[in-house]
Design a protein around this motif. Sequence first.
Motif, PDB file in Angstrom:
ATOM      1  N   TYR A 184       0.829  -1.204   0.000  1.00  0.00           N
ATOM      2  CA  TYR A 184       0.000   0.000   0.000  1.00  0.00           C
ATOM      3  C   TYR A 184       0.865   1.256   0.000  1.00  0.00           C
ATOM      4  O   TYR A 184       0.562   2.234  -0.683  1.00  0.00           O
ATOM      5  CB  TYR A 184      -0.920  -0.015   1.223  1.00  0.00           C
ATOM      6  N   ALA A 240      -8.357   2.237  -2.370  1.00  0.00           N
ATOM      7  CA  ALA A 240      -7.279   1.588  -1.619  1.00  0.00           C
ATOM      8  C   ALA A 240      -7.176   2.159  -0.203  1.00  0.00           C
ATOM      9  O   ALA A 240      -6.936   1.411   0.758  1.00  0.00           O
ATOM     10  CB  ALA A 240      -5.949   1.761  -2.352  1.00  0.00           C
ATOM     11  N   LEU A 256     -11.642  -3.354  -4.747  1.00  0.00           N
ATOM     12  CA  LEU A 256     -10.289  -2.950  -5.125  1.00  0.00           C
ATOM     13  C   LEU A 256      -9.845  -3.680  -6.393  1.00  0.00           C
ATOM     14  O   LEU A 256      -9.287  -3.065  -7.311  1.00  0.00           O
ATOM     15  CB  LEU A 256      -9.314  -3.234  -3.988  1.00  0.00           C
TER      16      LEU A 256
END
Length: 209
Positions: free
Chosen positions: A103, A118, A163
Amino acid sequence: MNTLAVALISAGGVLGGTLGGAMLSQRAGRTQAAEQNRRADREREEGRVEQALLAKRDLYAHLNTAARAYRVAARDAVEAAARGENTDPLLLDAAKEAWAEQYSQAQMALSNDVLQIASALNRSLGVGYSAVKQLPSSPRPDEAYQRAKAWFSGPLSDGVYLLRVVLRHDLGVEVDPHFEQTRVQMLAALNSARDGLAVALARERSQTT
């Protein structure tokens, strides 16, 4: 004199033709070289675009894999705890760290729309992690287990799915003209469920202190 003039004219014609041919040849050579340079520039640009796309796909694949692995590790920890089994906490922590790394890298490359999803999923995974860690101290274990199970099999599962679909749309792999409306609805549902779980966990923590 006439003979000399004719000879000079003939020599000039030959010389002019030779020089003219040389100039045309040079011009053609320059045109060909310019075209080759333009072709080389196009090929280099296409190569850069292809490399960027491959890097993007690789980043997205790792981000999607890390999100799924994190959710599965947390869900498995909840189910094992509900059965009274001992689980290795390092497994969940490793999945958490793997997601955090992916991430962190993705934040620098994601478009705003994808980053919004996200980021929401990142917060949701964090709340889910707290739900797992609070299970042993919950004053109502059965309720806490059912709440955690519902979270990981429902809203969070939908968030991981969202996602994946967003990443596929951004890559152009999947195209759905109605996806924007679906994206907004699913994101709102994820955020609402996450906020509700966070409130429940905070209330439970206040009861155990």
